[in-house]
Design a protein around this motif. Structure first.
Motif, PDB file in Angstrom:
ATOM      1  N   ILE A 187       0.826  -1.209   0.000  1.00 59.04           N
ATOM      2  CA  ILE A 187       0.000   0.000   0.000  1.00 59.04           C
ATOM      3  C   ILE A 187       0.861   1.259   0.000  1.00 59.04           C
ATOM      4  O   ILE A 187       0.594   2.216  -0.744  1.00 59.04           O
ATOM      5  CB  ILE A 187      -0.954   0.007   1.209  1.00 59.04           C
ATOM      6  CG1 ILE A 187      -1.980  -1.134   1.094  1.00 59.04           C
ATOM      7  CG2 ILE A 187      -1.669   1.351   1.330  1.00 59.04           C
ATOM      8  CD1 ILE A 187      -2.910  -1.020  -0.087  1.00 59.04           C
ATOM      9  N   SER A 188       1.908   1.272   0.812  1.00 62.32           N
ATOM     10  CA  SER A 188       2.763   2.470   0.859  1.00 62.32           C
ATOM     11  C   SER A 188       3.495   2.665  -0.468  1.00 62.32           C
ATOM     12  O   SER A 188       3.756   3.801  -0.873  1.00 62.32           O
ATOM     13  CB  SER A 188       3.758   2.378   2.011  1.00 62.32           C
ATOM     14  OG  SER A 188       4.705   1.341   1.805  1.00 62.32           O
ATOM     15  N   GLU A 189       3.815   1.570  -1.155  1.00 61.89           N
ATOM     16  CA  GLU A 189       4.467   1.688  -2.460  1.00 61.89           C
ATOM     17  C   GLU A 189       3.490   2.221  -3.517  1.00 61.89           C
ATOM     18  O   GLU A 189       3.856   3.039  -4.355  1.00 61.89           O
ATOM     19  CB  GLU A 189       5.037   0.338  -2.901  1.00 61.89           C
ATOM     20  CG  GLU A 189       6.344  -0.005  -2.214  1.00 61.89           C
ATOM     21  CD  GLU A 189       7.437   0.996  -2.553  1.00 61.89           C
ATOM     22  OE1 GLU A 189       8.126   0.820  -3.575  1.00 61.89           O
ATOM     23  OE2 GLU A 189       7.581   1.989  -1.807  1.00 61.89           O
ATOM     24  N   ILE A 190       2.245   1.769  -3.467  1.00 64.90           N
ATOM     25  CA  ILE A 190       1.238   2.320  -4.374  1.00 64.90           C
ATOM     26  C   ILE A 190       1.081   3.817  -4.124  1.00 64.90           C
ATOM     27  O   ILE A 190       1.047   4.627  -5.062  1.00 64.90           O
ATOM     28  CB  ILE A 190      -0.103   1.591  -4.186  1.00 64.90           C
ATOM     29  CG1 ILE A 190      -0.011   0.165  -4.724  1.00 64.90           C
ATOM     30  CG2 ILE A 190      -1.237   2.352  -4.884  1.00 64.90           C
ATOM     31  CD1 ILE A 190      -1.225  -0.690  -4.422  1.00 64.90           C
ATOM     32  N   ALA A 191       1.015   4.203  -2.842  1.00 64.57           N
ATOM     33  CA  ALA A 191       0.880   5.621  -2.493  1.00 64.57           C
ATOM     34  C   ALA A 191       2.089   6.415  -2.962  1.00 64.57           C
ATOM     35  O   ALA A 191       1.950   7.529  -3.487  1.00 64.57           O
ATOM     36  CB  ALA A 191       0.685   5.777  -0.989  1.00 64.57           C
ATOM     37  N   ARG A 192       3.282   5.873  -2.777  1.00 63.91           N
ATOM     38  CA  ARG A 192       4.494   6.590  -3.197  1.00 63.91           C
ATOM     39  C   ARG A 192       4.501   6.807  -4.702  1.00 63.91           C
ATOM     40  O   ARG A 192       4.818   7.909  -5.191  1.00 63.91           O
ATOM     41  CB  ARG A 192       5.730   5.794  -2.778  1.00 63.91           C
ATOM     42  CG  ARG A 192       7.062   6.442  -3.187  1.00 63.91           C
ATOM     43  CD  ARG A 192       8.257   5.613  -2.742  1.00 63.91           C
ATOM     44  NE  ARG A 192       8.317   4.341  -3.425  1.00 63.91           N
ATOM     45  CZ  ARG A 192       8.895   4.152  -4.617  1.00 63.91           C
ATOM     46  NH1 ARG A 192       9.438   5.184  -5.262  1.00 63.91           N
ATOM     47  NH2 ARG A 192       8.926   2.959  -5.170  1.00 63.91           N
ATOM     48  N   LEU A 193       4.143   5.779  -5.456  1.00 57.97           N
ATOM     49  CA  LEU A 193       4.175   5.883  -6.914  1.00 57.97           C
ATOM     50  C   LEU A 193       3.192   6.932  -7.427  1.00 57.97           C
ATOM     51  O   LEU A 193       3.510   7.717  -8.323  1.00 57.97           O
ATOM     52  CB  LEU A 193       3.859   4.523  -7.536  1.00 57.97           C
ATOM     53  CG  LEU A 193       4.970   3.473  -7.418  1.00 57.97           C
ATOM     54  CD1 LEU A 193       4.437   2.088  -7.773  1.00 57.97           C
ATOM     55  CD2 LEU A 193       6.149   3.837  -8.310  1.00 57.97           C
TER      56      LEU A 193
END
Length: 364
Positions: A144-150
């Protein structure tokens, strides 16, 4: 489905008036609401750009410079549908908040002379923002944090809603170019889908299934809202077993798991026959991940696929992925997942709905 007040739900079941508005945010004009001569908004669960709109505006708004109101060089548009309530007042339902993608007109100007404007949701901007050089997910970060970062690296601090409840660590993914494709892979890893809602929040949620409670009923007869219907029963995209496995290149046997339909009319070992589906991904590294993926895919493909295309009286709150009930004297009561829905922006338009025929990950 966008939440509606009791008064709005009552109005939709009766004869009522509607209105629509488009608010454009432009570098040269600031914020301005433009009158609409017509148009529609489409929500398509099978498309990368889930929400799009086609708007007809007055010819005086034709852009003559890149900073003009309807220039597709950075202008943003919010489209809302208004349900006029009995007793006074209007309840506004947001349909799309996105970017102007194209503005066109026909010359010489006809008697109507509308300018046509196409609006797309923010997934288009994320997909266009491809990497200059290959990039990799951050070690020990959650999916989830990687989706948000992208997405936030492209759009800034937008709101990301995690409806999966997952805190799973993201797998290692090397992205050559495509930012949005990586976001979809991370969502797929969670058995989820990722998209922008009508107010431009990024939603990560579990794939819709028929087990969800219906949010709306379409019916014929007195007080009904069903105008026309096209039915289809098909074996296409129907499977009764899913085998999900990892992918190894070092000679070690890959992990795998199996999910089997044992209860539906198309159950494995029943009169439908045996029809397994196979899915392999390097993102699946544990048996638990394989099982979750197999269960998620089976929920989307089990049972006989009863698909419909209908025209109904407009409910602007309906969304792709919603579960609806259709009551039809010919077909009885059936439950469907919305695949595509079109909302007209004029009072004489009917709403078209196509029930879901799932776009599945490629079989390997």
């Amino acid at each position: 489905m966008w939440p509606l007040s009791t008064r709005a739900q009552f109005a939709l079941a009766q004869s009522h008036a509607m209105t629509a508005r488009a608010t454009v945010y432009s570098l040269g004009y600031g914020m301005l609401q433009i009158p609409l001569a017509g148009g529609s908004v489409e929500v398509d669960a099978t498309s990368k750009v889930r929400r799009s709109a086609t708007l007809q505006a007055d010819p005086r708004w034709w852009p003559r410079s890149p900073t003009d109101l309807l220039s597709p060089y950075g202008s943003i548009c919010q489209v809302d549908y208004g349900i006029v309530l009995s007793g006074g007042g209007t309840e506004w339902v947001p349909l799309i908040f996105g970017y102007l993608d194209e503005t066109s007109r026909t010359r010489p100007i006809t008697s109507s002379g509308e300018v046509e404007v196409k609006v797309v949701d923010a997934a288009s901007h994320v997909a266009e923002d491809r990497f200059d050089v290959p990039a990799q997910t951050i070690a020990n970060a959650t999916a989830i944090s990687e989706i948000a970062r992208l997405v936030q690296n492209t759009l800034g601090p937008i709101e990301v809603l995690n409806l999966t409840g997952s805190t799973a660590v993201a797998p290692v993914i090397v992205t050559e170019r495509e930012r949005w494709d990586t976001m979809e892979k991370l969502a797929e890893f969670l058995g989820a889908e990722v998209f922008f809602d009508p107010v431009a929040r990024l939603i990560v949620r579990p794939q819709p299934t028929f087990d969800q409670n219906p949010v709306w009923t379409i019916r014929t007869g007195n007080g009904g809202n069903l105008l026309t219907v096209k039915d289809k029963l098909t074996r296409e995209q129907v499977y009764n077993k899913v085998v999900a496995s990892g992918q190894r290149t070092d000679g070690v046997p890959a992990v795998y798991a199996v999910a089997t339909d044992t209860t539906s009319p198309a159950r494995y070992g029943g009169p439908f026959g045996n029809k397994p589906r196979f899915y392999t991904s390097e993102l699946l590294t544990t048996t638990a991940q394989c099982q979750a993926t197999a269960d998620s895919l089976l929920a989307r493909v089990r049972g006989i696929a009863a698909q419909i295309e209908v025209e109904v009286l407009v409910n602007p709150a309906l969304d792709a992925g919603d579960v609806i009930t259709v009551l039809d004297p010919e077909a009885g009561e059936t439950r469907h997942i919305i695949d595509k829905v079109t909302i007209p922006l004029s009072p004489d338009g009917a709403q078209s709905i196509t029930t879901r025929s799932d776009e599945l990950p490629a079989e390997t």
